[in-house]
Design a protein around this motif. Structure first.
Motif, PDB file in Angstrom:
ATOM      1  N   ARG A   1       0.791  -1.145  -0.010  1.00 18.39           N
ATOM      2  CA  ARG A   1       0.088  -0.114   0.006  1.00 18.39           C
ATOM      3  C   ARG A   1       1.037   1.259   0.052  1.00 18.39           C
ATOM      4  N   HIS A   2       2.079   1.215   0.760  1.00 17.30           N
ATOM      5  CA  HIS A   2       2.797   2.456   0.703  1.00 17.30           C
ATOM      6  C   HIS A   2       4.365   1.932   0.867  1.00 17.30           C
ATOM      7  N   PHE A   3       5.147   3.072   0.661  1.00 13.87           N
ATOM      8  CA  PHE A   3       6.708   2.866   0.819  1.00 13.87           C
ATOM      9  C   PHE A   3       7.043   3.312   2.016  1.00 13.87           C
ATOM     10  N   VAL A   4       8.265   2.673   2.586  1.00 13.75           N
ATOM     11  CA  VAL A   4       8.768   2.930   3.857  1.00 13.75           C
ATOM     12  C   VAL A   4       8.872   4.192   4.251  1.00 13.75           C
ATOM     13  N   ALA A   5       8.974   5.481   3.616  1.00 13.35           N
ATOM     14  CA  ALA A   5       9.086   6.664   3.867  1.00 13.35           C
ATOM     15  C   ALA A   5       7.756   7.132   3.962  1.00 13.35           C
ATOM     16  N   ASP A   6       6.619   6.649   3.369  1.00 15.10           N
ATOM     17  CA  ASP A   6       5.224   7.037   3.584  1.00 15.10           C
ATOM     18  C   ASP A   6       4.969   6.576   5.073  1.00 15.10           C
ATOM     19  N   VAL A   7       5.245   5.623   5.574  1.00 16.97           N
ATOM     20  CA  VAL A   7       4.926   5.006   6.666  1.00 16.97           C
ATOM     21  C   VAL A   7       5.873   5.632   7.949  1.00 16.97           C
ATOM     22  N   ALA A   8       6.863   5.844   7.493  1.00 22.31           N
ATOM     23  CA  ALA A   8       8.034   6.571   8.645  1.00 22.31           C
ATOM     24  C   ALA A   8       7.364   8.007   8.678  1.00 22.31           C
TER      25      ALA A   8
END
Length: 229
Positions: free
Chosen positions: A193-200
């Protein structure tokens, strides 16, 4: 004789732009690697975490708790009212940032999203991550309120499975909530659903929102409702 005209050279990208492109490329590659490597995790487990952090589930639960634990409509429970106001603040901020940044979701994001979220094409930041970390941060900073409410009959039965009905185990209950926040955020990358940076970024936003809600909104509402009573 006129000197030969040299061909125009391509202007080099500014250092900041080059670094941003490198970061985005690294983030995209790393996120895809994680998504591919952890395919062995049953998808229904990741989907369960997605549903638990879904706003369509969270908002009805928060509103229900607000009304169930409110002695009268004129004096709502300040804790749950603050939680609800902070959640709406999170919804607005995430929506604004997504529209401003407009980062597309991963191309490998599958089509088993709900209709509401499938219409949301933007990935940065993760709304699930901001929501669950906001809840965790607000509960952690409001630990005394949480300890008092866990002793109330209705909530004591509801959380007894975590051992949180005992006031001495409030910390354990909050650790479970933080674990849920971390697992939900990680699942966003593993689901594609998302990239790592989105989650962070979503997690950081949620932590800030939790502090702001506890420090300002909750105090103001507690004083206002206390004055009405």
């Amino acid at each position: 004789m006129a000197p030969p005209i040299s061909a125009p050279t391509k202007a080099s990208a500014p250092p900041s732009s080059s670094f941003l492109q490198f970061f985005i490329s690294l983030d995209t590659s790393f996120s895809l690697h994680l998504h591919t490597f952890f395919q062995f995790i049953p998808r229904f487990l990741l989907k369960s975490l997605e549903i638990c952090g879904d706003g369509r589930l969270f908002f009805p639960v928060a509103i229900s708790l607000l009304f169930l634990l409110t002695p009268s409509l004129w004096s709502p429970h300040p804790f749950f009212l603050s939680l609800l106001v902070g959640s709406f603040l999170d919804l607005v901020l995430v929506g604004l940032i997504k529209v401003l940044i407009r980062r597309p979701r991963p191309v490998y994001n599958k089509s088993d999203m709900s209709i509401a979220f499938a219409a949301d094409h933007w990935s940065f930041p993760s709304g699930h991550s901001s929501r669950v970390f906001f809840v965790s941060q607000f509960l952690f900073l409001s630990i005394e309120n949480v300890r008092e409410m866990l002793q109330e009959e209705g909530l004591r039965v509801w959380v007894s499975g975590f051992g949180a009905g005992d006031p001495n185990n409030t910390e354990l209950f909050l650790k479970v909530i933080f674990g849920w926040a971390i697992a939900t955020s990680v699942s966003r990358v593993l689901l594609g659903r998302h990239f790592v940076a989105d989650v962070a970024a979503g997690a950081c936003l949620g932590l800030i929102e939790g502090w702001v809600t506890h420090r300002f909104i909750h105090q103001q509402l507690s004083g206002l409702i206390g004055g009405i009573k």
